[in-house]
Write a protein that holds these residues in place. Structure first.
Motif, mmCIF file in Angstrom:
data_model
loop_
_atom_site.group_PDB
_atom_site.id
_atom_site.type_symbol
_atom_site.label_atom_id
_atom_site.label_comp_id
_atom_site.label_asym_id
_atom_site.label_seq_id
_atom_site.Cartn_x
_atom_site.Cartn_y
_atom_site.Cartn_z
ATOM 1 N N ALA A 72 16.477 23.246 -2.865
ATOM 2 C CA ALA A 72 17.860 23.478 -2.436
ATOM 3 C C ALA A 72 18.794 23.609 -3.635
ATOM 4 N N GLY A 73 18.477 22.969 -4.737
ATOM 5 C CA GLY A 73 19.301 23.025 -5.931
ATOM 6 C C GLY A 73 18.495 22.561 -7.130
ATOM 7 N N PHE A 74 19.034 22.804 -8.323
ATOM 8 C CA PHE A 74 18.307 22.427 -9.534
ATOM 9 C C PHE A 74 19.286 22.163 -10.665
ATOM 10 N N GLN A 75 18.768 21.548 -11.700
ATOM 11 C CA GLN A 75 19.519 21.348 -12.943
ATOM 12 C C GLN A 75 18.512 21.504 -14.075
ATOM 13 N N ALA A 76 18.786 22.388 -15.013
ATOM 14 C CA ALA A 76 17.888 22.618 -16.148
ATOM 15 C C ALA A 76 18.318 21.756 -17.333
ATOM 16 N N LYS A 90 16.191 19.501 -6.632
ATOM 17 C CA LYS A 90 16.657 18.815 -5.422
ATOM 18 C C LYS A 90 16.031 19.556 -4.265
ATOM 19 N N LEU A 91 15.202 18.862 -3.494
ATOM 20 C CA LEU A 91 14.466 19.487 -2.409
ATOM 21 C C LEU A 91 15.230 19.400 -1.097
ATOM 22 N N ASP A 92 14.986 20.368 -0.222
ATOM 23 C CA ASP A 92 15.567 20.318 1.117
ATOM 24 C C ASP A 92 14.858 19.232 1.920
ATOM 25 N N THR A 93 15.228 19.061 3.173
ATOM 26 C CA THR A 93 14.692 17.976 3.986
ATOM 27 C C THR A 93 13.175 18.058 4.112
ATOM 28 N N HIS A 94 12.648 19.248 4.364
ATOM 29 C CA HIS A 94 11.201 19.416 4.485
ATOM 30 C C HIS A 94 10.502 19.071 3.168
ATOM 31 N N GLY A 95 11.002 19.590 2.066
ATOM 32 C CA GLY A 95 10.412 19.314 0.759
ATOM 33 C C GLY A 95 10.493 17.841 0.394
ATOM 34 N N ARG A 96 11.626 17.215 0.714
ATOM 35 C CA ARG A 96 11.794 15.789 0.435
ATOM 36 C C ARG A 96 10.754 14.976 1.202
ATOM 37 N N THR A 144 13.136 32.225 -16.364
ATOM 38 C CA THR A 144 12.979 31.618 -15.044
ATOM 39 C C THR A 144 14.237 30.862 -14.652
ATOM 40 N N VAL A 145 14.817 30.135 -15.594
ATOM 41 C CA VAL A 145 16.066 29.412 -15.325
ATOM 42 C C VAL A 145 17.167 30.400 -14.945
ATOM 43 N N ALA A 146 17.249 31.527 -15.649
ATOM 44 C CA ALA A 146 18.264 32.543 -15.338
ATOM 45 C C ALA A 146 18.055 33.110 -13.938
ATOM 46 N N GLN A 147 16.802 33.339 -13.551
ATOM 47 C CA GLN A 147 16.520 33.837 -12.201
ATOM 48 C C GLN A 147 16.872 32.794 -11.144
ATOM 49 N N LEU A 152 19.982 29.840 -6.663
ATOM 50 C CA LEU A 152 20.129 28.440 -6.265
ATOM 51 C C LEU A 152 21.394 27.818 -6.834
ATOM 52 N N ALA A 153 21.889 26.825 -6.132
ATOM 53 C CA ALA A 153 23.046 26.072 -6.607
ATOM 54 C C ALA A 153 22.580 25.003 -7.586
ATOM 55 N N HIS A 154 23.511 24.561 -8.425
ATOM 56 C CA HIS A 154 23.225 23.405 -9.267
ATOM 57 C C HIS A 154 23.341 22.160 -8.390
ATOM 58 N N ILE A 155 22.633 21.126 -8.748
ATOM 59 C CA ILE A 155 22.527 19.939 -7.895
ATOM 60 C C ILE A 155 23.873 19.374 -7.458
ATOM 61 N N PRO A 156 24.894 19.274 -8.316
ATOM 62 C CA PRO A 156 26.166 18.711 -7.824
ATOM 63 C C PRO A 156 26.798 19.517 -6.687
ATOM 64 N N ALA A 157 26.458 20.793 -6.561
ATOM 65 C CA ALA A 157 27.040 21.638 -5.522
ATOM 66 C C ALA A 157 26.297 21.538 -4.188
ATOM 67 N N VAL A 158 25.117 20.905 -4.172
ATOM 68 C CA VAL A 158 24.336 20.782 -2.945
ATOM 69 C C VAL A 158 24.864 19.597 -2.153
ATOM 70 N N LYS A 159 25.370 19.879 -0.984
ATOM 71 C CA LYS A 159 25.965 18.835 -0.132
ATOM 72 C C LYS A 159 25.043 18.530 1.038
ATOM 73 N N SER A 160 25.034 17.278 1.430
ATOM 74 C CA SER A 160 24.252 16.842 2.576
ATOM 75 C C SER A 160 25.000 17.171 3.860
ATOM 76 N N ALA A 161 24.252 17.438 4.927
ATOM 77 C CA ALA A 161 24.855 17.706 6.230
ATOM 78 C C ALA A 161 25.253 16.398 6.923
ATOM 79 N N GLY A 162 24.768 15.280 6.429
ATOM 80 C CA GLY A 162 25.086 13.985 7.023
ATOM 81 C C GLY A 162 26.006 13.178 6.141
ATOM 82 N N LYS A 163 26.818 12.343 6.747
ATOM 83 C CA LYS A 163 27.763 11.539 5.981
ATOM 84 C C LYS A 163 27.099 10.295 5.386
#
Length: 172
Positions: A72-76, A90-96, A144-147, A152-163
């Protein structure tokens, strides 16, 4: 009148789909990342890959525990040994859930990370990973990082759907 409306709708749809950003996101990614758990000699030969590491031959399962589809997101970051970049994924729910399961059921074994069909990193599973963050410590190229930055978003931009519970949306 209806045919004019159909023409306008079709033209709008074509214009929207023809934007570079939209077409780029519809394409398959130009990078491949997969993580494979250690296998055993009792596994079927067609289901395993062998990989030499530190003078020993190790067996890993061909089918990955998760791949780039679950990211869902990454940080290099620059790797400490100077061999390319490292990544925090940062993995999505299935990956997590996949990562949590494999790190609970295969403690003491190895995980092999393959990037663009090249084995780049091996880690030893010493504890469960329940937060959905996986680290590739080295071997990821700047290209690969450029691609990845295009898709993909950077990890701080990935928001959870739950509070109150981490519910990172699925990436598919």
């Amino acid at each position: 009148m209806k045919s004019l409306l159909h023409v306008v709708c079709a033209a709008t749809l074509c214009f929207t789909l023809s934007s570079c950003d939209t077409l780029e996101r519809l394409e398959k990614p130009k990078y491949q990342i997969s993580v494979h758990v250690q296998g055993s000699t009792t596994d079927m030969p067609r289901d395993i890959i062998q990989f030499p590491y530190q003078g020993r031959q190790f067996i890993f399962k061909k089918i990955p525990e998760f791949s780039q589809r679950a990211i869902a997101g990454f940080q290099a970051f620059p790797s400490e040994d100077g061999t390319g970049n490292g990544l925090v994924l940062k993995l999505d729910t299935h990956g997590r859930n996949q990562l949590d399961t494999v790190t609970r059921t295969h403690q003491g074994e190895l995980l092999l990370t393959i990037v663009n069909f090249v084995p780049v990193d091996i880690i030893h599973i010493d504890q469960p990973v329940a937060d959905g963050r996986f680290v590739v410590w080295r071997g990821v190229s700047d290209e690969t990082v450029a691609q990845m930055e295009k898709r993909l978003a950077h990890i701080p931009a990935v928001k959870s759907a739950g509070k109150y519970l981490d519910m990172t949306p699925s990436t598919d």
